[in-house]
Design an enzyme around this catalytic site. Structure first.
Site, PDB file in Angstrom:
ATOM      1  N   PHE A  37       7.496  -7.707   7.148  1.00 18.82           N
ATOM      2  CA  PHE A  37       8.352  -8.691   6.476  1.00 18.82           C
ATOM      3  C   PHE A  37       9.675  -8.062   6.042  1.00 18.82           C
ATOM      4  CE2 PHE A  37       3.980 -10.257   5.606  1.00 18.82           C
ATOM      5  CZ  PHE A  37       4.083 -11.446   6.323  1.00 18.82           C
ATOM      6  N   CYS A  38       9.645  -6.777   5.739  1.00 13.65           N
ATOM      7  CA  CYS A  38      10.851  -6.096   5.278  1.00 13.65           C
ATOM      8  C   CYS A  38      10.746  -4.620   5.647  1.00 13.65           C
ATOM      9  CB  CYS A  38      11.008  -6.252   3.771  1.00 13.65           C
ATOM     10  SG  CYS A  38      12.481  -5.475   3.095  1.00 13.65           S
ATOM     11  N   PRO A  39      11.674  -4.061   6.400  1.00 11.56           N
ATOM     12  CA  PRO A  39      12.968  -4.633   6.775  1.00 11.56           C
ATOM     13  C   PRO A  39      12.932  -5.579   7.967  1.00 11.56           C
ATOM     14  CG  PRO A  39      12.831  -2.368   7.526  1.00 11.56           C
ATOM     15  CD  PRO A  39      11.573  -2.632   6.755  1.00 11.56           C
ATOM     16  N   ILE A  51       8.284  -0.660   7.199  1.00  6.49           N
ATOM     17  CA  ILE A  51       8.000  -1.262   5.897  1.00  6.49           C
ATOM     18  C   ILE A  51       9.106  -0.811   4.951  1.00  6.49           C
ATOM     19  CG2 ILE A  51       6.596   0.679   5.101  1.00  6.49           C
ATOM     20  CD1 ILE A  51       4.666  -1.255   3.883  1.00  6.49           C
ATOM     21  N   SER A  52       9.280  -1.513   3.840  1.00  4.42           N
ATOM     22  CA  SER A  52      10.355  -1.185   2.900  1.00  4.42           C
ATOM     23  C   SER A  52      10.260   0.254   2.438  1.00  4.42           C
ATOM     24  CB  SER A  52      10.262  -2.084   1.663  1.00  4.42           C
ATOM     25  OG  SER A  52      10.179  -3.438   2.024  1.00  4.42           O
TER      26      SER A  52
END
Lengths: 76, 379
Positions: A13-15, B294-295
């Site tokens: 979902f992120c990034p 992922i972040s």
């Protein structure tokens, strides 16, 4: 010699797939191919649109069960 | 010989892992069956998210720092001696001073760093808040700012994914309070086709930007900056003039990772659930150092560290695997100088941020202090 790299961004979902692709292209050599696996259908249109805008080469997209594999070649 | 756990890196994830192991392996450490060693690069530990507040005068520099030896459990063998090469075949890490460390389990927690120098002109013309020197410089620039064109420019990859939005909303409140907002034109640029990587956050931010009058340009990946004419150019072909450029620079991993052929860009290929380095059973990777899509965020580092502690303890005590990492990330989002919200998600649960409130902002301010309990492995 050109390399091919796969980024498994399914469920990211992120990034997210396009941001991962942009980061990977910065580290790639001209001629390298990057395959992005994405479970976000938006990648099917987002990635080719951005690649065309920037001037890299869109190689193609393959649909799999629940995800898409989008391949891009670094052109500049 | 004791089982040796060697942690390379003294940031948040390495510190949580070290302290957590000491707590859960207390008996083994007391008897000498287990030893925990950390190789760091600094005597001090910095609370990195606090840098966001420095330019606005909302945190003081000394609030960001603690003595790393006081943050670490005293049972950790701590050396300030940066790793120079890591050899996962011979299980040896050599430091810049020439010390050689061996290990049974290796934890790579070398983190990430900003690379403004990879964009021509950025170092000369840009301001940022991702390190102390940059935050100080931006604080001075904001104090001298009397109106004009501000560009908040975001580059990939970067850590703390919500910080660009936060600084934009904080700039609005800061300049409004100084009576300068009407004399300011603020433009926010973002690498992909929306205002934030997280779609619900982007959908929330866009009407907020429209409401307060922040301009934006998406699909903007910085190609260069001209310090003389004060113009930033994108790979996509657009140009924006600025008086004050605030950039979130692209990031890279630690040089030792590339020098040791452990990962392009300093990012180590890592299994997204076990956090094992691809190809190694006894090498684990946490925090920004992984290449997991992922972040790169403190909360990611924290949740990964918790999983890694459980697995290392379980492997050492019982010879079995404990649990996988589920991709959990939690980020506070400051939506100004007096309100905030939060977002959390994992590999299977999409993000769903709630409405901003003063209460969540206060909780973020409280967390700015509670962080030190996280680093100690207590929270």
């Amino acid at each position: 010699m050109a390399e091919r790299q796969t980024i498994d961004a399914r469920g990211s979902f992120c990034p997210g797939p396009l941001m991962e692709l942009i980061a990977a292209l910065k580290l790639a050599q001209i001629g390298d191919e990057i395959e992005v696996l994405s479970s976000d259908k938006g990648s099917v249109t987002d990635v080719p649109a951005w690649v065309a805008k920037v001037g890299h080469a869109y190689v193609g997209t393959t649909e799999h069960d629940g995800y898409w594999a989008v391949v891009v070649r670094k052109a500049k | 010989m004791p089982k040796s756990v060697l942690i390379v890196g003294g940031g948040l994830s390495g510190t949580i892992v070290a302290n957590g192991l000491c707590r859960q392996l207390a008996e083994e450490m007391r008897t000498g069956a287990v030893a925990v060693t950390m190789i760091g690069t600094s005597e001090t530990h910095m609370y990195q998210p606090g840098l966001l507040y420095i330019p606005f005068g909302r945190m003081r520099e000394q609030e960001l720092f603690r003595d790393q030896r006081r943050v670490l459990d005293r049972r950790v063998n701590f050396f300030v001696d940066p790793a120079a090469t890591i050899d996962v075949e011979t299980k040896q890490v050599t430091t810049e001073s020439g010390r050689v460390f061996t290990y049974d389990y290796l934890v790579l927690a070398t983190g990430s760093r900003i690379m403004p120098q990879t964009i021509p002109g950025m170092t000369e013309a840009g301001h940022w808040f991702y390190d102390l020197e940059g935050a100080r410089k931006l604080r001075d620039a904001l104090n001298a700012f009397q109106g004009g064109r501000i560009v908040v420019n975001v580059n990939a990859p970067h850590k703390c994914p919500v910080a660009p939005l936060e600084v934009t909303f904080m700039l609005y409140d800061f300049l409004k309070a100084r009576g300068l907002w009407d004399k300011t034109e603020l433009t926010y640029t973002y690498p992909i086709g929306r205002l934030h990587a997280l779609e619900p956050v982007a959908h929330w931010a866009q009407p907020e930007f429209d409401r307060i009058g922040v301009k934006y340009e998406t699909f903007f990946n910085t190609e260069s900056v001209d310090p003389a004419t004060k113009v930033i150019k994108s790979m996509e072909g657009s140009e924006i003039a600025f008086d004050l450029l605030i950039t979130i620079p692209p990031h890279a991993g630690a040089p030792v990772i590339e020098a040791s052929n452990l990962g392009k860009g300093g990012w180590v290929p890592t299994n997204s659930r076990t956090l094992r380095r691809e190809g190694s059973d006894n090498v684990f990777v946490v925090g920004d150092t992984t290449n997991i899509p992922i972040s790169k965020a403190g909360s990611t580092a924290h949740f990964e560290a918790d999983v890694l502690i459980d697995n290392l303890v379980s492997l050492i005590q019982e010879g079995r695997w404990a649990r996988d990492y589920d991709g959990k990330v939690f980020c506070f989002v400051e939506t100004g100088l007096g309100a905030g919200t939060y977002v959390w998600f994992n590999y299977t649960t999409p993000p769903n941020p709630g409405p901003p409130s003063q209460m969540i902002h206060w909780f973020k301010l409280a967390y700015n202090r509670l962080y030190w309990l996280s680093a100690r492995g207590l929270l």
